[in-house]
Design an enzyme around this catalytic site. Structure first.
Site, PDB file in Angstrom:
ATOM      1  N   LYS A   1      16.345 -25.832 -13.043  1.00  0.00           N
ATOM      2  CA  LYS A   1      15.600 -26.420 -14.113  1.00  0.00           C
ATOM      3  C   LYS A   1      16.734 -27.019 -15.622  1.00  0.00           C
ATOM      4  O   LYS A   1      16.819 -28.149 -16.289  1.00  0.00           O
ATOM      5  CB  LYS A   1      14.045 -25.499 -14.933  1.00  0.00           C
ATOM      6  CG  LYS A   1      12.642 -25.598 -14.042  1.00  0.00           C
ATOM      7  CD  LYS A   1      12.110 -24.095 -15.117  1.00  0.00           C
ATOM      8  CE  LYS A   1      13.080 -22.720 -14.714  1.00  0.00           C
ATOM      9  NZ  LYS A   1      12.036 -21.367 -14.663  1.00  0.00           N
TER      10      LYS A   1
ATOM     11  N   HIS B   1      19.880 -22.470 -23.522  1.00  0.00           N
ATOM     12  CA  HIS B   1      19.044 -21.452 -22.717  1.00  0.00           C
ATOM     13  C   HIS B   1      18.773 -20.271 -22.796  1.00  0.00           C
ATOM     14  O   HIS B   1      20.205 -19.535 -22.474  1.00  0.00           O
ATOM     15  CB  HIS B   1      19.108 -21.947 -21.619  1.00  0.00           C
ATOM     16  CG  HIS B   1      17.875 -21.885 -20.487  1.00  0.00           C
ATOM     17  ND1 HIS B   1      15.990 -21.825 -20.652  1.00  0.00           N
ATOM     18  CD2 HIS B   1      17.319 -20.010 -20.033  1.00  0.00           C
ATOM     19  CE1 HIS B   1      15.623 -21.265 -19.400  1.00  0.00           C
ATOM     20  NE2 HIS B   1      16.572 -20.271 -19.105  1.00  0.00           N
TER      21      HIS B   1
ATOM     22  N   ARG C   1       7.637 -14.900  -5.747  1.00  0.00           N
ATOM     23  CA  ARG C   1       8.233 -14.021  -5.676  1.00  0.00           C
ATOM     24  C   ARG C   1       7.974 -12.481  -7.145  1.00  0.00           C
ATOM     25  O   ARG C   1       7.969 -11.124  -6.742  1.00  0.00           O
ATOM     26  CB  ARG C   1      10.148 -14.344  -6.992  1.00  0.00           C
ATOM     27  CG  ARG C   1      10.775 -15.123  -6.522  1.00  0.00           C
ATOM     28  CD  ARG C   1      11.436 -15.525  -6.963  1.00  0.00           C
ATOM     29  NE  ARG C   1      12.353 -14.717  -8.062  1.00  0.00           N
ATOM     30  CZ  ARG C   1      12.960 -15.512  -9.243  1.00  0.00           C
ATOM     31  NH1 ARG C   1      12.453 -16.552  -9.733  1.00  0.00           N
ATOM     32  NH2 ARG C   1      13.599 -14.721  -9.996  1.00  0.00           N
TER      33      ARG C   1
ATOM     34  N   ASP D   1      10.782 -24.331  -8.281  1.00  0.00           N
ATOM     35  CA  ASP D   1      10.786 -23.061  -8.792  1.00  0.00           C
ATOM     36  C   ASP D   1       9.734 -22.883  -8.991  1.00  0.00           C
ATOM     37  O   ASP D   1       9.275 -21.257  -8.849  1.00  0.00           O
ATOM     38  CB  ASP D   1      11.859 -23.684  -9.780  1.00  0.00           C
ATOM     39  CG  ASP D   1      11.747 -22.133 -10.284  1.00  0.00           C
ATOM     40  OD1 ASP D   1      12.538 -21.291 -10.183  1.00  0.00           O
ATOM     41  OD2 ASP D   1      11.247 -21.849 -12.245  1.00  0.00           O
TER      42      ASP D   1
ATOM     43  N   SER E   1      16.831 -19.611 -10.185  1.00  0.00           N
ATOM     44  CA  SER E   1      15.594 -20.501 -11.126  1.00  0.00           C
ATOM     45  C   SER E   1      15.890 -21.454 -12.604  1.00  0.00           C
ATOM     46  O   SER E   1      15.666 -22.086 -12.813  1.00  0.00           O
ATOM     47  CB  SER E   1      14.667 -18.730 -11.059  1.00  0.00           C
ATOM     48  OG  SER E   1      13.840 -19.907 -11.991  1.00  0.00           O
TER      49      SER E   1
END
Ligand code: URA
Length: 440
Positions: A187, A82, A168, A161, A183
């Protein structure tokens, strides 16, 4: 227990129990806790931070707010990767095929472009026919047969999220390190892979503008991953310049294909080789040195390129494009920015470079904008390069003459030039595990 007391506790720097976190996360998802109280709580977290225990609990509760992908139907160790986002970041398009070619399993859910940063799903969809939304059984089948599949993230993944991020975004609490860590990791945990390699970008084109914040974020995410029983490591990489040369959609796919053929730009190759090796090493294929050499071989013998073609075919795409990139559509309009003097590129505002690409049509200016797959920029000269009169600094592409004219003016403000050679920048800045920070 009530929201008033929970907000007040964090405002005073207190540490939440798991029950308190469950109360506000689950209550918010179920619509029992209103936006205004969660907004106040987010701001309290922004200023007071969260302990490692609170962060792990919150991430697990957010991950469990929706579907948890059960990847047990896929044989072997599943490894994920990621990136916290950047400009020109097409790493997945190279790393996933390389890992698959070396026997690793990559069952990956990726995102679309967000603001000035690009997204893997948009890039893949620039290959004609490529489907990023397929039934789960088919996704498993493709990974079992080819070693890789990349699809879009389902709406069922971490709905807490989704709701928190939207709040946010409008309450100036996006740039909170613990909130970003929870966050992203919620995921990743819900996506189901066994091992995770994180790329935390830093610089003018990244969320984390300085290295210290990037290291803190990486350490928090690694601690969450390890705490949740998933081996996790992180790289800190330079996003003070766009990654590679191309930024856009089909031009990035072409650059990824060229890299799989052994012709990629040096900075991009370095990142891809290291991430692939780290993923293979986590999957038990050997130490870093051995995995680096396996990854290099997968490029040399074209097996990684073959994997990208296989995935493309299995997901409905036309794999002729992988072997013959001249088939990709080309933008009808282009502009070459040619240097009028001899100089060094001293600095680039990479966020501005990303915004110029969005302006050209490569990203979304509003949520429902249609992407122009041919639009984008090639940055032939980047920070540290010497430019001579007549050299092409950058080339811009678009389907709209108007957008091209606008972005051509805008891009010039993203570059700072001068007569003194700037210090050479590193591509990989650090490597972080649960108990070490190795500076490059
Ligand atoms: N990406 C995410 O998914 N979440 C954040 O908070 C920031 C970047």
């Amino acid at each position: 227990m009530g929201m008033y007391d929970i907000i007040d506790k964090k405002k005073r720097g207190g540490e939440f129990t798991r029950q308190e976190i469950e109360y506000f996360i689950n209550g918010y998802v179920e619509g029992m806790v209103p936006d205004y109280q969660v907004a106040a709580l987010l701001m309290a977290i922004y200023y007071q931070g969260m302990s490692d225990n609170e962060l792990l609990d919150m991430t697990n509760i957010m991950a469990n707010s929706g579907e948890i992908n059960d990847l047990s139907g896929i044989e072997g160790i599943k490894v994920d990767k990621h990136s916290t986002g950047g400009v020109g970041d097409k790493t997945t398009l190279v790393v996933a095929p390389v890992v698959a070619a070396c026997g690793g399993k990559v069952a990956k859910m990726s995102g679309r472009g967000l603001g000035f940063t690009g997204g893997t799903i948009d890039k893949l969809e620039s290959i004609p026919g490529f489907k990023t939304s397929i039934p789960k059984e088919k996704f498993f089948d493709i990974v079992n047969n080819t070693g890789l599949s990349v699809i879009g993230q389902s709406g069922e993944i971490a709905p807490a999220d989704k709701k928190l991020y939207a709040l946010r975004d409008v309450t100036a609490t996006v740039d909170s390190i613990p909130l970003i860590a929870a966050s992203i990791m919620s995921k990743k945990l819900a996506a189901g892979s066994d091992k995770i390699v994180l790329d935390v970008t830093t610089g003018t084109g990244a969320f984390m503008k300085n290295i210290d914040d990037a290291v803190t974020l990486a350490q928090k995410m690694v601690a969450i991953g390890e705490g949740a029983g998933r081996n996790t490591v992180a790289y800190i990489t330079n996003m003070d310049v766009p990654l590679g040369i191309a930024t856009g959609n089909n031009i990035e796919v072409i650059e990824a294909i060229e890299t799989l053929k052994g012709n990629g730009p040096e900075d991009f190759k370095e990142i891809c080789m290291n991430f692939s090796a780290a993923m293979l090493s986590l999957a038990g294929k050997g130490n870093m040195e051995e995995c680096l050499s396996m990854a290099a071989q997968a490029i040399e013998n074209n097996s990684a390129l073959g994997k990208l073609a296989e995935m493309t075919r299995m997901q409905g795409g036309d794999d002729r494009y992988i072997y013959d990139t001249s088939l990709f559509d080309k933008a009808p309009y282009s502009y070459k920015w040619i240097s009028g003097s001899d100089m060094y590129i001293i600095q680039m505002d990479t966020e501005q470079c990303g915004k110029a690409a969005v302006m050209l049509g490569a990203g979304r200016e509003v949520k429902d904008s249609k992407i122009d797959f041919t639009a984008g920029i090639k940055f032939y000269k980047k920070t540290g390069d010497y430019v001579q009169t007549g050299d092409i600094i950058a080339e811009l592409y678009s389907s709209s003459k108007e957008k091209l004219d606008m972005a051509s003016k805008y891009i010039k403000n993203a570059y700072k030039t001068g007569s003194i050679r700037p210090e050479k920048q590193k591509t990989i800045i650090a490597y972080i595990t649960k108990d070490s920070v190795i500076k490059y």
